[in-house]
Scaffold this motif. Structure first.
Motif, PDB file in Angstrom:
ATOM      1  N   ARG A 131       0.906  -1.030   0.099  1.00  0.00           N
ATOM      2  CA  ARG A 131      -0.093  -0.099  -0.013  1.00  0.00           C
ATOM      3  C   ARG A 131       0.663   1.328   0.021  1.00  0.00           C
ATOM      4  O   ARG A 131       0.681   2.177  -0.693  1.00  0.00           O
ATOM      5  CB  ARG A 131      -1.019   0.017   1.319  1.00  0.00           C
ATOM      6  CG  ARG A 131      -2.066  -0.895   1.084  1.00  0.00           C
ATOM      7  CD  ARG A 131      -2.892  -1.101   2.311  1.00  0.00           C
ATOM      8  NE  ARG A 131      -3.589   0.082   2.701  1.00  0.00           N
ATOM      9  CZ  ARG A 131      -4.364   0.055   3.702  1.00  0.00           C
ATOM     10  NH1 ARG A 131      -4.502  -0.849   4.532  1.00  0.00           N
ATOM     11  NH2 ARG A 131      -5.066   1.301   3.926  1.00  0.00           N
ATOM     12  N   THR A 132       1.944   1.248   0.769  1.00  0.00           N
ATOM     13  CA  THR A 132       2.879   2.436   0.913  1.00  0.00           C
ATOM     14  C   THR A 132       3.441   2.614  -0.723  1.00  0.00           C
ATOM     15  O   THR A 132       3.395   3.719  -1.248  1.00  0.00           O
ATOM     16  CB  THR A 132       3.990   2.177   1.602  1.00  0.00           C
ATOM     17  OG1 THR A 132       3.285   1.989   3.165  1.00  0.00           O
ATOM     18  CG2 THR A 132       4.888   3.295   1.727  1.00  0.00           C
ATOM     19  N   ARG A 134       2.185   1.582  -3.715  1.00  0.00           N
ATOM     20  CA  ARG A 134       1.193   1.849  -4.492  1.00  0.00           C
ATOM     21  C   ARG A 134       0.856   3.453  -4.304  1.00  0.00           C
ATOM     22  O   ARG A 134       0.754   4.312  -5.455  1.00  0.00           O
ATOM     23  CB  ARG A 134      -0.283   1.209  -4.207  1.00  0.00           C
ATOM     24  CG  ARG A 134      -1.184   1.641  -5.161  1.00  0.00           C
ATOM     25  CD  ARG A 134      -2.316   0.531  -5.138  1.00  0.00           C
ATOM     26  NE  ARG A 134      -2.522   0.108  -3.698  1.00  0.00           N
ATOM     27  CZ  ARG A 134      -3.415   0.592  -2.920  1.00  0.00           C
ATOM     28  NH1 ARG A 134      -4.246   1.607  -3.285  1.00  0.00           N
ATOM     29  NH2 ARG A 134      -3.824  -0.010  -1.525  1.00  0.00           N
ATOM     30  N   ILE A 135       0.556   4.103  -3.312  1.00  0.00           N
ATOM     31  CA  ILE A 135       0.238   5.358  -2.990  1.00  0.00           C
ATOM     32  C   ILE A 135       1.436   6.341  -3.298  1.00  0.00           C
ATOM     33  O   ILE A 135       1.430   7.326  -4.165  1.00  0.00           O
ATOM     34  CB  ILE A 135       0.089   5.890  -1.561  1.00  0.00           C
ATOM     35  CG1 ILE A 135      -1.356   5.070  -0.982  1.00  0.00           C
ATOM     36  CG2 ILE A 135      -0.301   7.135  -1.215  1.00  0.00           C
ATOM     37  CD1 ILE A 135      -2.572   5.519  -1.886  1.00  0.00           C
ATOM     38  N   GLN A 138       1.571   6.813  -7.103  1.00  0.00           N
ATOM     39  CA  GLN A 138       0.348   7.638  -7.533  1.00  0.00           C
ATOM     40  C   GLN A 138       0.652   8.861  -7.330  1.00  0.00           C
ATOM     41  O   GLN A 138       0.202   9.886  -8.210  1.00  0.00           O
ATOM     42  CB  GLN A 138      -0.943   7.220  -6.580  1.00  0.00           C
ATOM     43  CG  GLN A 138      -2.244   7.986  -7.175  1.00  0.00           C
ATOM     44  CD  GLN A 138      -3.316   7.470  -6.081  1.00  0.00           C
ATOM     45  OE1 GLN A 138      -3.404   6.298  -5.519  1.00  0.00           O
ATOM     46  NE2 GLN A 138      -4.330   8.261  -5.922  1.00  0.00           N
ATOM     47  N   ALA A 163       0.284  11.562   0.699  1.00  0.00           N
ATOM     48  CA  ALA A 163       0.217  10.209   0.533  1.00  0.00           C
ATOM     49  C   ALA A 163      -0.041   9.676   1.934  1.00  0.00           C
ATOM     50  O   ALA A 163      -0.768   8.647   2.110  1.00  0.00           O
ATOM     51  CB  ALA A 163       1.653   9.960   0.136  1.00  0.00           C
ATOM     52  N   LEU A 166      -3.574   9.426   2.626  1.00  0.00           N
ATOM     53  CA  LEU A 166      -4.176   8.534   1.288  1.00  0.00           C
ATOM     54  C   LEU A 166      -4.143   7.161   1.812  1.00  0.00           C
ATOM     55  O   LEU A 166      -4.934   6.012   1.354  1.00  0.00           O
ATOM     56  CB  LEU A 166      -3.798   8.965   0.088  1.00  0.00           C
ATOM     57  CG  LEU A 166      -4.099  10.020  -0.729  1.00  0.00           C
ATOM     58  CD1 LEU A 166      -3.349  10.421  -2.077  1.00  0.00           C
ATOM     59  CD2 LEU A 166      -5.837  10.121  -0.997  1.00  0.00           C
ATOM     60  N   VAL A 167      -2.876   6.822   2.198  1.00  0.00           N
ATOM     61  CA  VAL A 167      -2.585   5.385   2.427  1.00  0.00           C
ATOM     62  C   VAL A 167      -3.386   4.753   3.484  1.00  0.00           C
ATOM     63  O   VAL A 167      -3.598   3.432   3.230  1.00  0.00           O
ATOM     64  CB  VAL A 167      -1.139   5.334   2.911  1.00  0.00           C
ATOM     65  CG1 VAL A 167      -1.161   5.562   4.515  1.00  0.00           C
ATOM     66  CG2 VAL A 167      -0.469   3.856   2.808  1.00  0.00           C
ATOM     67  N   ASN A 169      -6.893   4.822   3.323  1.00  0.00           N
ATOM     68  CA  ASN A 169      -8.064   4.576   2.570  1.00  0.00           C
ATOM     69  C   ASN A 169      -9.315   5.135   3.634  1.00  0.00           C
ATOM     70  O   ASN A 169     -10.058   4.388   3.895  1.00  0.00           O
ATOM     71  CB  ASN A 169      -8.200   3.202   2.159  1.00  0.00           C
ATOM     72  CG  ASN A 169      -9.409   3.146   1.131  1.00  0.00           C
ATOM     73  OD1 ASN A 169      -9.738   3.956   0.515  1.00  0.00           O
ATOM     74  ND2 ASN A 169     -10.186   2.068   1.254  1.00  0.00           N
TER      75      ASN A 169
END
Length: 381
Positions: A131-132, A134-135, A138, A163, A166-167, A169
Motif C-alpha cells: 500500500r505504501t 502504491r500510494i 500514485q 500520501a 491517502l494510505v 483509505n
C-alpha cells in the motif's frame, strides 16, 4: 463514505465565540471548500469534524448519527495540516506508512527495544509495503522513498503529507490550507493534483482556504464564512454570479465586484446621488441601495459613447488581459466633476490601450447589475 450534517453548531473559547451558529450539509463524495478570511472559524470547523476540538453546542452528524463524542479513530478521517507535520528522522517511506503501522500497533510495542523491532517488522509486512508503494507511485514519490524530509522541496513534502493521508483509505479527507506554504507555480500544480485525486478516489473532501482561486477552481460547492457565520453556500458559479451579500461580492473575484452607493428617487436611480443610471427591472422601494457590477461586465469606450463618464486612474497590464481602474464623473457638460466613489474596475482584453488621465465612458447591460441593501448588505435584485 459519510454524509456530514451540522445542526446549530457553535464553538467558544472562554468568552470568545469563534463560530456563532453554523448549519450545513456536506454530501457524500463532494469537494466542499470552506472559504473565508483568517479568523473566521474555518479551521475550527475542520478540527471539530476530525474530533480534535470539542463542540460547544449543537450536533455533528455522520450519516445521521450524532458524532459529537466520537473519538477521532472512529470517525475514519485523514487530516492534512497546513504545516507538513512530517517526521524529520524518518524516510519518506516511513512517513507514508506511519498510519498503517499505528493501526497495527499493540500496547506493548511502545517498550523501548520492542518498539524498534516491531516497527521494522511492520514496515516489511507485505500489505503495508504494497500500500505504501502504491500510494507513492500514485503521487510520483517512488524515487524519493528512501530520502528524508529535509532533502525534499516544498511541493514534494506536501505530496508526502497527502500520501500519508491517502494510505489509510479513509472515508473522509480534511485539508487545512495545505498549499499556503508553496510558491505560485507549485500551488497551481498541486491544485490540479488534488482535484485529480478527488476524482480518482471518489471520497468526500473538506478543504479549508482563504484563497478564492483555490476555492473556485477545485470546489463542487463552497461555504463562505465571515466572523463565525456562514454567508452563503453554493456552487462556484452561484457564489460568483449571485452573491448573497456585499461581503461575498467583494471577497470573491479579482478585482472584486464594483460596489457604488446609489439613491433611488422618483423611479430613477443615481450613483452617489448625482449620475442617473439604468437599473435592472422594477426598483425596490428603498431609497438607499448599493449598485453592484462585475468588472468583466463593463465595457470601456471613448468619451461620450457610453453610459458612465469616467477618467482612467490605474492601468494594470496582465498579459492576456488588462485591468483598468476608473473614477466616475458627473457627466455634466458645463462642469464635469469626479464623483466621490471608489475606483471602478474594468477587465478588458490586452489589445485595448488606455492611458492614465484619459477620459472615457463605461457601458453595461442592466441585466448584469445587482442591487444590495445599503445597511445589512444583502442582495435585493
Amino acid at each position: 463514505m459519510p454524509a456530514l450534517s451540522f445542526r446549530n453548531i457553535s464553538k467558544s473559547f472562554g468568552d470568545n465565540t469563534v463560530i456563532k451558529t453554523f448549519d450545513a450539509d456536506i454530501h457524500d463524495g463532494e469537494f466542499l471548500v470552506l472559504l473565508g478570511p483568517s479568523g473566521c472559524g474555518k479551521s475550527t470547523l475542520l478540527r471539530m469534524i476530525a474530533g480534535l476540538s470539542d463542540i460547544t453546542s449543537g450536533e455533528l452528524l455522520f450519516d445521521g448519527e450524532i458524532a459529537n463524542d466520537w473519538q477521532p479513530r472512529r470517525r475514519g478521517v485523514a487530516f492534512v495540516f497546513q504545516t507538513y507535520a512530517l517526521y524529520p528522522h524518518a524516510t519518506v517511506r516511513e512517513n507514508i506508512a506511519f498510519p498503517l503501522i499505528m493501526d497495527a500497533f499493540r500496547p506493548w510495542y511502545h517498550l523501548p527495544v520492542v518498539n524498534m523491532i516491531a516497527r521494522a517488522r511492520l514496515m516489511k509486512r507485505a500489505d503495508i509495503a504494497e500500500r505504501t508503494l502504491r500510494i507513492a507511485r500514485q503521487l510520483e514519490l517512488e524515487p524519493l522513498l528512501d530520502r528524508r524530509p529535509a532533502s525534499l522541496s516544498g511541493g514534494q513534502r506536501q505530496r508526502v503529507a497527502l500520501a500519508r493521508a491517502l494510505v489509510r483509505n479513509p472515508s473522509l479527507y480534511l485539508l487545512d490550507e495545505p498549499l499556503s506554504n508553496l510558491d505560485a507555480k507549485l500551488r497551481t500544480q498541486m491544485r490540479s493534483e488534488i482535484s485529480a485525486l478527488h476524482h480518482k478516489v471518489g471520497k468526500t473532501f473538506v478543504y479549508v482556504t482563504h484563497d478564492q482561486v483555490e476555492a473556485m477552481t477545485m470546489a463542487t460547492r463552497i461555504i463562505i464564512m465571515n466572523k463565525g457565520i456562514a454567508q452563503q453556500v453554493g456552487t462556484p458559479d452561484e457564489i460568483y454570479d449571485e452573491p448573497a451579500n456585499t461581503f461575498v461580492a467583494q471577497f470573491v473575484g479579482s478585482p472584486p465586484m464594483n460596489l457604488i452607493p446609489a439613491t433611488i428617487r422618483d423611479s430613477e436611480m443615481r450613483l452617489s446621488g448625482r449620475l442617473a443610471v439604468e437599473h435592472p427591472g422594477p426598483l425596490p422601494k428603498r431609497r438607499e441601495v448599493t449598485f453592484g457590477i462585475r468588472p468583466e461586465k463593463l465595457s470601456i469606450h471613448a468619451a461620450g459613447e457610453g453610459q458612465l463618464p469616467a477618467r482612467v486612474s490605474v492601468v494594470e497590464r496582465l498579459g492576456a488581459e488588462t485591468v483598468i481602474g476608473c473614477r466616475l464623473m458627473t457627466g455634466e457638460e458645463d462642469h464635469d466633476r469626479l464623483l466621490e466613489t471608489d475606483l471602478v474596475f474594468v477587465r478588458v482584453s490586452d489589445h485595448l490601450k488606455m492611458a492614465i488621465g484619459e477620459t472615457c465612458s463605461l457601458n453595461y447591460r442592466s441585466d448584469d447589475v445587482l442591487l444590495f441593501d445599503i445597511e445589512d448588505g444583502r442582495r435585493l435584485v
